[in-house]
Design a protein around this motif. Structure first.
Motif, PDB file in Angstrom:
ATOM      1  N   ASP A 163      19.687   7.252  14.655  1.00  0.00           N
ATOM      2  CA  ASP A 163      19.922   6.705  15.989  1.00  0.00           C
ATOM      3  C   ASP A 163      19.485   7.727  17.036  1.00  0.00           C
ATOM      4  N   PRO A 164      18.526   7.373  17.919  1.00  0.00           N
ATOM      5  CA  PRO A 164      18.079   8.315  18.953  1.00  0.00           C
ATOM      6  C   PRO A 164      19.196   8.762  19.883  1.00  0.00           C
ATOM      7  N   GLY A 165      20.287   8.004  19.927  1.00  0.00           N
ATOM      8  CA  GLY A 165      21.393   8.359  20.812  1.00  0.00           C
ATOM      9  C   GLY A 165      22.343   9.393  20.243  1.00  0.00           C
ATOM     10  N   LEU A 166      22.156   9.786  18.977  1.00  0.00           N
ATOM     11  CA  LEU A 166      23.037  10.773  18.372  1.00  0.00           C
ATOM     12  C   LEU A 166      22.730  12.176  18.880  1.00  0.00           C
ATOM     13  N   PRO A 167      23.739  13.055  18.916  1.00  0.00           N
ATOM     14  CA  PRO A 167      23.481  14.453  19.277  1.00  0.00           C
ATOM     15  C   PRO A 167      22.511  15.092  18.293  1.00  0.00           C
ATOM     16  N   ALA A 168      21.738  16.061  18.776  1.00  0.00           N
ATOM     17  CA  ALA A 168      20.743  16.721  17.934  1.00  0.00           C
ATOM     18  C   ALA A 168      21.376  17.344  16.698  1.00  0.00           C
ATOM     19  N   GLN A 169      22.564  17.915  16.858  1.00  0.00           N
ATOM     20  CA  GLN A 169      23.236  18.561  15.731  1.00  0.00           C
ATOM     21  C   GLN A 169      23.569  17.546  14.642  1.00  0.00           C
ATOM     22  N   ARG A 170      23.994  16.375  15.071  1.00  0.00           N
ATOM     23  CA  ARG A 170      24.330  15.317  14.094  1.00  0.00           C
ATOM     24  C   ARG A 170      23.073  14.853  13.355  1.00  0.00           C
ATOM     25  N   LEU A 171      21.972  14.656  14.102  1.00  0.00           N
ATOM     26  CA  LEU A 171      20.717  14.245  13.472  1.00  0.00           C
ATOM     27  C   LEU A 171      20.254  15.279  12.451  1.00  0.00           C
ATOM     28  N   ALA A 172      20.393  16.542  12.807  1.00  0.00           N
ATOM     29  CA  ALA A 172      19.978  17.598  11.886  1.00  0.00           C
ATOM     30  C   ALA A 172      20.796  17.566  10.606  1.00  0.00           C
ATOM     31  N   ARG A 173      22.091  17.297  10.726  1.00  0.00           N
ATOM     32  CA  ARG A 173      22.940  17.219   9.541  1.00  0.00           C
ATOM     33  C   ARG A 173      22.549  16.047   8.651  1.00  0.00           C
ATOM     34  N   ALA A 185      21.053  16.447   4.931  1.00  0.00           N
ATOM     35  CA  ALA A 185      21.787  15.906   3.795  1.00  0.00           C
ATOM     36  C   ALA A 185      20.954  14.893   3.015  1.00  0.00           C
ATOM     37  N   ALA A 186      20.115  14.122   3.731  1.00  0.00           N
ATOM     38  CA  ALA A 186      19.311  13.089   3.078  1.00  0.00           C
ATOM     39  C   ALA A 186      17.986  13.614   2.542  1.00  0.00           C
ATOM     40  N   GLY A 187      17.625  14.842   2.875  1.00  0.00           N
ATOM     41  CA  GLY A 187      16.363  15.401   2.399  1.00  0.00           C
ATOM     42  C   GLY A 187      15.141  14.836   3.087  1.00  0.00           C
ATOM     43  N   VAL A 188      15.258  14.508   4.376  1.00  0.00           N
ATOM     44  CA  VAL A 188      14.137  13.933   5.126  1.00  0.00           C
ATOM     45  C   VAL A 188      13.112  15.011   5.458  1.00  0.00           C
ATOM     46  N   ARG A 189      11.855  14.745   5.142  1.00  0.00           N
ATOM     47  CA  ARG A 189      10.764  15.658   5.479  1.00  0.00           C
ATOM     48  C   ARG A 189       9.717  14.986   6.363  1.00  0.00           C
ATOM     49  N   THR A 245      34.295  16.915   5.070  1.00  0.00           N
ATOM     50  CA  THR A 245      33.928  18.324   5.031  1.00  0.00           C
ATOM     51  C   THR A 245      33.199  18.771   6.291  1.00  0.00           C
ATOM     52  N   GLY A 246      32.903  17.857   7.187  1.00  0.00           N
ATOM     53  CA  GLY A 246      32.134  18.192   8.377  1.00  0.00           C
ATOM     54  C   GLY A 246      30.676  17.826   8.242  1.00  0.00           C
ATOM     55  N   THR A 247      30.235  17.453   7.039  1.00  0.00           N
ATOM     56  CA  THR A 247      28.859  17.025   6.798  1.00  0.00           C
ATOM     57  C   THR A 247      28.844  15.526   6.547  1.00  0.00           C
ATOM     58  N   PRO A 248      27.969  14.770   7.209  1.00  0.00           N
ATOM     59  CA  PRO A 248      27.929  13.322   6.985  1.00  0.00           C
ATOM     60  C   PRO A 248      27.647  12.987   5.522  1.00  0.00           C
TER      61      PRO A 248
END
Length: 520
Positions: free
Chosen positions: A82-92, A96-100, A151-154
């Protein structure tokens, strides 16, 4: 029929029909087929292989639709960003999903994805010259959605394409109207209902009408869109249904084409406004239930007369081959009439598990003995349900999970963010029932005994705490209230006694009401 075969066949069969309407522009199934095939070819050319996670960072719209289908045709998994999510959340989530590699709609800045993620515009990929589109491939995972993790990680839930295949086929069989189900695309990005909107519409050769964020959040604008585009089917969160029921009589919109409203996300509450709305419609209200780990498990179609609708309708019966069961003495089996137990879901609707977290996958998805012999893989929902008159009814949660605006929230994820704020020694988050909603309250213990600076100013101010949460969490997870306390009350076992926190006794701690699909 495999998901890709189902959607590609529909694209060929209904080539001249309108597949998507976005910003008053119509796109045919032929255009959707061509754009998605080119995107799939471009992904393959860049080394994307079946099973690989590809981020789609885009708002609802034409290019997101084409990108999702293109990723599926390449055999890859769509990671909803979601483009509306904070950058920190997107990074997590991407970590976690292994997106490259991630696709964007061209208008969503790729902030927070990290330097290791290659970003491409779906539109540029679709019009790029190159080799002819490769044959369509069915991959092991269709989509990945992130839910709140303690745990703090999605937690990244990986859902195989068979879940959407079965759901699309089920929707085709269940739709008993002669006209195709023109559907509004209003689910938030990252909400798995959005994928249900896509496949249920395209499999039927119907039109998907995109609602922008302003419209979907404003019940008056949403009512106008439903009327203007002759929407026949809408998937809505419970809160949106309540707001729409208030807005329609005020605006005067009649919604003559509306035939079905499917609600999910939290426990359905039927009030007088909802009853009055449906008394004037030729439409069925459908209550669906299912966590992100199973998508849709049950549904209940309310009877024709709204006057007899109960305040809390049933969860209903199984959908698309889902198996609602319970554990008794370690053995799975069907519910007996009057029995109350934790719901364990079996069947083809189960997710593959949580990406990158084998321990949690093994804990929540278990191979269990079945009463008639053999074993079945089951997902332990944490939802307490009861069978009455052959229908499942929601009773409550067996843990501390919360539901806020239809999203599942793990208090531990918010507590982890607060605990990282300088000056915070410990934090606890609880939900307080306010009318039909749940408000998050955060209780924080300052690191210093007096919780103050040398100049007497309080170390922990609300603005600092709120800013820390807003920078790391989606808005529905930002607490509405922050309370500084000297200590957190504990139980005899050393756990936080959440019901003993200041103010909790007056309002009651709200538990998750998951009588609808989980979306978080």
């Amino acid at each position: 029929m495999p998901l890709i075969d189902l959607l590609v066949t529909a694209g060929e069969k209904y080539a001249s029909r309108i597949a998507v309407v976005h910003a008053d522009t119509e796109y045919t199934y032929a255009q959707l087929d061509s754009a998605s095939a080119r995107i799939a070819a471009g992904l393959a050319e860049r080394g994307v292989v079946p099973g690989q996670a590809v981020g789609v960072l885009a708002a609802r719209g034409w290019w997101r639709c084409a990108a999702v289908l293109g990723v599926w045709r390449a055999g890859a998994a769509v990671v909803a960003l979601d483009p509306g999510l904070p950058a920190q959340r997107l990074a997590r989530i991407t970590g976690a999903a292994g997106v490259r590699l991630a696709l964007t709609d061209g208008g969503s800045p790729a902030v927070g994805l990290g330097p290791e993620v290659t970003v491409l515009a779906a539109g540029e990929l679709a019009v790029a010259t190159g080799p002819d589109p490769a044959p369509d491939v069915t991959g092991p995972v269709a989509y990945v959605v992130a839910t709140s993790g303690s745990t703090g990680t999605p937690k990244c839930v990986a859902v195989p394409p068979v879940v959407l295949e079965d759901l699309a086929a089920w929707h085709l069989d269940a739709w008993d109207r002669p006209e195709p189900p023109r559907t509004v695309h209003a689910a938030s990005v990252g909400f798995d209902v959005g994928f249900q909107e896509l496949v249920a519409t395209w499999a039927a050769g119907a039109t998907l009408v995109v609602a922008d964020d302003v419209t979907r959040r404003d019940p008056f604008l949403l009512a106008a869109l439903l009327e203007r585009y002759d929407i026949a089917r809408a998937f809505l969160p419970v809160a949106s249904l309540h707001a729409l029921a208030v807005a329609v009589p005020v605006t005067g919109h009649r919604l003559p084409a509306l035939r079905e409203v499917v609600v999910a996300g939290e426990r359905l509450v039927v009030n007088e406004e909802v009853r009055a709305l449906f008394a004037g419609l030729d439409a069925t209200l459908v209550n669906q239930y299912g966590p992100s780990e199973t998508h849709v498990v049950t549904e209940y179609r309310l009877p024709a007369d709204p006057a007899v609708w109960p305040a809390h309708p049933a969860l209903g019966g199984p959908v698309a081959g889902a198996g609602p069961t319970r554990l008794r003495e370690g053995i799975l089996g069907p519910f007996e009439e009057g029995e109350e137990a934790e719901l364990v879901v079996t069947g083809r609707c189960l997710a593959a598990g949580y990406l990158g977290d084998e321990r949690l996958t093994e804990e929540r998805f278990r191979e269990l003995p079945y009463v008639t012999g053999g074993t079945r893989r089951g997902y332990l929902t944490g939802d307490l349900v009861r069978l009455e008159n052959g229908l499942l009814h929601f009773v409550g949660r067996i843990d501390d999970q919360l539901k806020v605006r239809g999203y599942r929230v793990e208090p531990g994820e918010i507590e982890a963010v607060l605990s990282a704020v300088p000056g915070v020694r410990r934090a606890a988050v609880v939900g307080h029932g306010v009318g039909r909603t749940t408000a998050l309250h955060a209780y924080v213990v300052p690191a210093a005994e007096d919780g103050a600076h040398e100049d007497g100013a309080h170390r922990l101010d609300t603005a600092t705490l709120r800013a820390a949460c807003a920078a790391a969490l989606p808005d529905y997870m930002v607490p509405a209230r922050f309370v500084v306390v000297p200590e957190l009350p504990l139980t005899a076992n050393g756990k936080i006694a959440r019901r003993e926190l200041p103010g909790t006794a007056r309002t009651g701690t709200a538990r998750a009401g998951t009588a609808g699909a989980d979306r978080g």
